[in-house]
Design an enzyme around this catalytic site. Structure first.
Site, PDB file in Angstrom:
ATOM      1  N   CYS A  70      -2.556   2.992  -9.275  1.00 29.18           N
ATOM      2  CA  CYS A  70      -2.090   2.362  -7.888  1.00 29.18           C
ATOM      3  C   CYS A  70      -0.541   1.462  -8.380  1.00 29.18           C
ATOM      4  CB  CYS A  70      -2.757   1.333  -7.242  1.00 29.18           C
ATOM      5  SG  CYS A  70      -4.647   1.820  -6.831  1.00 29.18           S
ATOM      6  N   ASN A 121       2.735   4.386  -6.921  1.00 27.51           N
ATOM      7  CA  ASN A 121       1.437   5.027  -7.084  1.00 27.51           C
ATOM      8  C   ASN A 121       1.930   6.266  -7.758  1.00 27.51           C
ATOM      9  OD1 ASN A 121       2.385   5.708  -4.249  1.00 27.51           O
ATOM     10  ND2 ASN A 121       0.558   6.751  -4.158  1.00 27.51           N
ATOM     11  N   GLU A 147       0.462  -1.591  -7.538  1.00 29.03           N
ATOM     12  CA  GLU A 147       0.412  -3.019  -8.031  1.00 29.03           C
ATOM     13  C   GLU A 147       0.032  -2.842  -9.483  1.00 29.03           C
ATOM     14  OE1 GLU A 147      -1.585  -2.451  -3.755  1.00 29.03           O
ATOM     15  OE2 GLU A 147      -1.186  -1.274  -5.538  1.00 29.03           O
ATOM     16  N   CYS A 193      -6.352  -2.410  -3.391  1.00 31.27           N
ATOM     17  CA  CYS A 193      -7.687  -1.938  -3.861  1.00 31.27           C
ATOM     18  C   CYS A 193      -8.269  -3.025  -4.702  1.00 31.27           C
ATOM     19  CB  CYS A 193      -7.748  -0.722  -4.444  1.00 31.27           C
ATOM     20  SG  CYS A 193      -7.367  -0.499  -5.949  1.00 31.27           S
ATOM     21  N   CYS A 232      -6.822  -3.221  -8.145  1.00 34.25           N
ATOM     22  CA  CYS A 232      -5.710  -3.900  -8.208  1.00 34.25           C
ATOM     23  C   CYS A 232      -5.733  -5.353  -7.859  1.00 34.25           C
ATOM     24  CB  CYS A 232      -4.708  -3.390  -7.184  1.00 34.25           C
ATOM     25  SG  CYS A 232      -4.159  -1.641  -7.846  1.00 34.25           S
ATOM     26  N   GLU A 259      -0.062   9.777  -8.762  1.00 32.78           N
ATOM     27  CA  GLU A 259      -1.309  10.206  -8.794  1.00 32.78           C
ATOM     28  C   GLU A 259      -1.556  11.329  -9.858  1.00 32.78           C
ATOM     29  OE1 GLU A 259      -1.786  10.066  -3.849  1.00 32.78           O
ATOM     30  OE2 GLU A 259      -1.510  12.116  -4.537  1.00 32.78           O
TER      31      GLU A 259
END
Length: 133
Positions: A51, A40, A53, A84, A87, A42
């Site tokens: 993210c 990830n 993934e 999530c 993803c 940010e």
């Protein structure tokens, strides 16, 4: 021999989680057995955060890979941390019904098929178009 979860743990070490401090790593296995890692990344606005993934999928696509077998996702939690919704959508569009392996820093915590995590996906079939065009 390192496992897919080991690769996800290693990818997690590169995470940029300065705001949430919630590092996640992913390792996507291609059809020919290559492993593409992602973490990830940010952003202060949170909405622009990507993210692990999705990083793994986008990195794999950008390197020419088009077919995938499974993905491992690791976070420092006791309970499984599934992908999530965004993803799940990306994983479905680019990987179909992948095996999703969840783990933490010590062990595997769960295994799922993506179809069970995203039972009614939106994809190109609903648009009547050819994907990748």
């Amino acid at each position: 021999m390192p496992t897919l979860l080991d690769a996800a743990r290693a990818a997690r070490e590169h995470a940029f989680a300065a705001f949430s401090h919630f590092k996640v790593g992913a390792a996507l296995e291609t059809e020919d057995g290559q492993v593409i890692g992602g973490c990830n990344v940010e952003n202060a606005t949170y909405g622009l955060t990507v993210c692990a993934e999705r990083v793994a999928v986008f990195k794999a696509i950008s390197e020419g890979h088009r077919r995938f077998r499974r993905i491992a996702i690791v976070a420092d939690t006791q309970t499984p941390t599934p992908p999530c919704g965004a993803c799940r959508q990306i994983l479905w569009e680019f990987g179909g019904d992948l095996e999703v392996i969840l783990g933490n820093l010590q062990a595997e915590t769960a295994r799922h098929r993506l179809k069970d995590l995203l039972p009614f996906p939106f994809d190109a079939r609903l648009l009547g178009e050819n994907p990748g065009g």
